[in-house]
Write an enzyme that holds these catalytic residues in place. Structure first.
Site, PDB file in Angstrom:
ATOM      1  N   HIS A 111       0.824  -1.220   0.000  1.00 23.23           N
ATOM      2  CA  HIS A 111       0.000   0.000   0.000  1.00 23.23           C
ATOM      3  C   HIS A 111       0.853   1.263   0.000  1.00 23.23           C
ATOM      4  O   HIS A 111       0.360   2.344   0.315  1.00 23.23           O
ATOM      5  CB  HIS A 111      -0.945  -0.011   1.207  1.00 23.23           C
ATOM      6  CG  HIS A 111      -2.030  -1.036   1.093  1.00 23.23           C
ATOM      7  ND1 HIS A 111      -2.839  -1.378   2.141  1.00 23.23           N
ATOM      8  CD2 HIS A 111      -2.438  -1.812   0.043  1.00 23.23           C
ATOM      9  CE1 HIS A 111      -3.701  -2.309   1.750  1.00 23.23           C
ATOM     10  NE2 HIS A 111      -3.463  -2.600   0.484  1.00 23.23           N
ATOM     11  N   GLY A 178      -2.101  -8.962  12.685  1.00 27.24           N
ATOM     12  CA  GLY A 178      -2.668  -7.643  12.935  1.00 27.24           C
ATOM     13  C   GLY A 178      -3.412  -7.055  11.766  1.00 27.24           C
ATOM     14  O   GLY A 178      -3.290  -5.859  11.483  1.00 27.24           O
ATOM     15  N   THR A 179      -4.232  -7.878  11.087  1.00 26.16           N
ATOM     16  CA  THR A 179      -5.024  -7.352   9.983  1.00 26.16           C
ATOM     17  C   THR A 179      -6.443  -7.880  10.083  1.00 26.16           C
ATOM     18  O   THR A 179      -6.679  -9.023  10.445  1.00 26.16           O
ATOM     19  CB  THR A 179      -4.410  -7.688   8.608  1.00 26.16           C
ATOM     20  OG1 THR A 179      -5.241  -7.149   7.572  1.00 26.16           O
ATOM     21  CG2 THR A 179      -4.194  -9.178   8.417  1.00 26.16           C
TER      22      THR A 179
HETATM   23  N1  APR Z   1      -1.926  -6.947  18.304  1.00 22.47           N
HETATM   24  C1  APR Z   1      -2.460  -7.731  17.327  1.00 22.47           C
HETATM   25  N2  APR Z   1      -3.526  -7.374  16.566  1.00 22.47           N
HETATM   26  C2  APR Z   1      -4.071  -6.156  16.822  1.00 22.47           C
HETATM   27  C3  APR Z   1      -3.575  -5.289  17.821  1.00 22.47           C
HETATM   28  C4  APR Z   1      -2.453  -5.727  18.572  1.00 22.47           C
HETATM   29  N3  APR Z   1      -1.910  -4.970  19.551  1.00 22.47           N
HETATM   30  N4  APR Z   1      -4.352  -4.168  17.837  1.00 22.47           N
HETATM   31  C5  APR Z   1      -5.280  -4.334  16.874  1.00 22.47           C
HETATM   32  N5  APR Z   1      -5.127  -5.533  16.270  1.00 22.47           N
HETATM   33  C6  APR Z   1      -5.906  -6.102  15.172  1.00 22.47           C
HETATM   34  C7  APR Z   1      -7.363  -5.733  15.190  1.00 22.47           C
HETATM   35  O1  APR Z   1      -8.111  -6.696  15.933  1.00 22.47           O
HETATM   36  C8  APR Z   1      -7.731  -5.771  13.699  1.00 22.47           C
HETATM   37  O2  APR Z   1      -8.188  -7.074  13.332  1.00 22.47           O
HETATM   38  O3  APR Z   1      -5.384  -5.561  13.982  1.00 22.47           O
HETATM   39  C9  APR Z   1      -6.419  -5.488  12.987  1.00 22.47           C
HETATM   40  C10 APR Z   1      -6.363  -4.114  12.337  1.00 22.47           C
HETATM   41  O4  APR Z   1      -7.326  -4.098  11.302  1.00 22.47           O
HETATM   42  P1  APR Z   1      -7.508  -2.756  10.430  1.00 22.47           P
HETATM   43  O5  APR Z   1      -7.603  -1.592  11.354  1.00 22.47           O
HETATM   44  O6  APR Z   1      -8.621  -3.005   9.470  1.00 22.47           O
HETATM   45  O7  APR Z   1      -6.120  -2.615   9.659  1.00 22.47           O
HETATM   46  P2  APR Z   1      -5.674  -3.381   8.335  1.00 22.47           P
HETATM   47  O8  APR Z   1      -6.239  -4.775   8.303  1.00 22.47           O
HETATM   48  O9  APR Z   1      -4.204  -3.243   8.238  1.00 22.47           O
HETATM   49  O10 APR Z   1      -6.352  -2.501   7.172  1.00 22.47           O
HETATM   50  C11 APR Z   1      -6.043  -2.874   5.854  1.00 22.47           C
HETATM   51  O11 APR Z   1      -7.179  -0.926   5.010  1.00 22.47           O
HETATM   52  O12 APR Z   1      -7.673   1.346   5.045  1.00 22.47           O
HETATM   53  C12 APR Z   1      -6.898   0.364   4.476  1.00 22.47           C
HETATM   54  O13 APR Z   1      -4.842   0.871   3.498  1.00 22.47           O
HETATM   55  C13 APR Z   1      -5.454   0.654   4.723  1.00 22.47           C
HETATM   56  O14 APR Z   1      -3.665  -0.947   4.877  1.00 22.47           O
HETATM   57  C14 APR Z   1      -4.947  -0.620   5.384  1.00 22.47           C
HETATM   58  C15 APR Z   1      -5.982  -1.643   4.993  1.00 22.47           C
END
Ligand code: APR
Length: 240
Positions: A111, A178-179
């Site tokens: 990204h 963490g996604t």
């Molecule tokens: N340890 C492990 N997991 C965690 C923690 C932690 N301390 N804190 C939060 N999480 C988890 C949450 O439970 C969630 O499932 O990380 C995940 C974050 O999800 P999103 O906020 O949706 O982030 P992400 O999956 O990276 O988003 C993907 O969306 O907006 C776009 O470009 C942006 O790259 C991003 C993409």
């Protein structure tokens, strides 16, 4: 099973304990800001000042943040596997540079990166750590007001997709850290791994949208689950 090639996909959750906001958790970035007004090419064309302000804030936050134990563990995984003649492919959805600052040498930013900018007039791309404004001239072509953050906005094609697919097919273990599994194509990689008979593991704080696709899940804070996972893999375990 002999694990030679490990594929790790990280998301915002791995940087949460470094103080950088996630997107879809309670209080996440997209619950406070409208992505359609800040993270699309149309938004940038309509209000470049607003978009620059948003990304300048995120760039400053990312540059002021520090890697946490999860980032450090993945850097150790990369060097530890290499010492054993094995490989790590680290693909991140994150636009911060915490993996690099923790010591990871090969990081694929699908990204893009907050620490890079691109000129829409001449295409020049370069590292960038200061604020970007509509007056900033391109250091390459001199045209002002055409520089943008080199991140992938909604509606744009993610980067390095061929390299990612190639590494995924060759991997012996797929790990998502963490996604939320909400954004494609990254959210679909676990299904592809499953289709290729590749073992899958999720390390997450809570069950992700695509949690049911993973053969195994370890719930917890990345700063705890990732170092434990890395220790297992380097000791020869299969990550289960
Ligand atoms: N340890 C492990 N997991 C965690 C923690 C932690 N301390 N804190 C939060 N999480 C988890 C949450 O439970 C969630 O499932 O990380 C995940 C974050 O999800 P999103 O906020 O949706 O982030 P992400 O999956 O990276 O988003 C993907 O969306 O907006 C776009 O470009 C942006 O790259 C991003 C993409």
């Amino acid at each position: 099973m002999d694990i030679q090639n490990v594929f790790v996909l990280t998301g915002a959750g791995i940087s949460a304990e470094s103080g950088l906001g996630t997107f879809r958790d309670r209080g996440g970035v997209w619950s406070r800001f409208d992505p359609m007004k800040l993270a699309t090419p149309e938004a940038f064309a309509a209000d470049p000042v607003l978009v620059h302000d948003f990304y300048n804030m995120r760039r400053r936050d990312a540059l002021n943040a520090q890697p946490n134990a999860a980032h450090t563990a993945l850097a150790e995984l990369e060097s530890g596997l290499a010492a054993q003649g094995r490989n790590l492919f680290l693909c991140t959805q994150n636009v911060d540079d915490l993996h690099e600052r923790a010591g990871s040498r090969a990081v694929v930013h699908m990204h893009g990166e907050l620490s890079r900018v691109r000129c829409l007039a001449c295409g020049d791309g370069r590292p960038w750590r200061e604020d970007l404004t509509v007056e900033t001239p391109c250091p390459s072509c001199g045209v002002a007001g055409r520089m943008r953050p080199d991140v992938v906005w909604f509606g744009e094609m993610p980067k390095h997709l061929d390299a990612i697919e190639d590494a995924l097919i060759k991997s012996d273990l797929f790990v998502a850290i963490g996604t939320s599994g909400a954004v494609y194509p990254a959210a679909g990689y676990v299904a592809q791994a499953q289709a290729f008979g590749i073992p899958t593991l999720a390390l997450n704080l809570e069950a992700a949208d695509n949690a049911g696709m993973f053969a195994r899940t370890r719930l917890g804070l990345a700063s705890a689950t990732v170092p434990a996972f890395v220790a297992d893999i380097l000791a020869g375990a299969d990550g289960s």
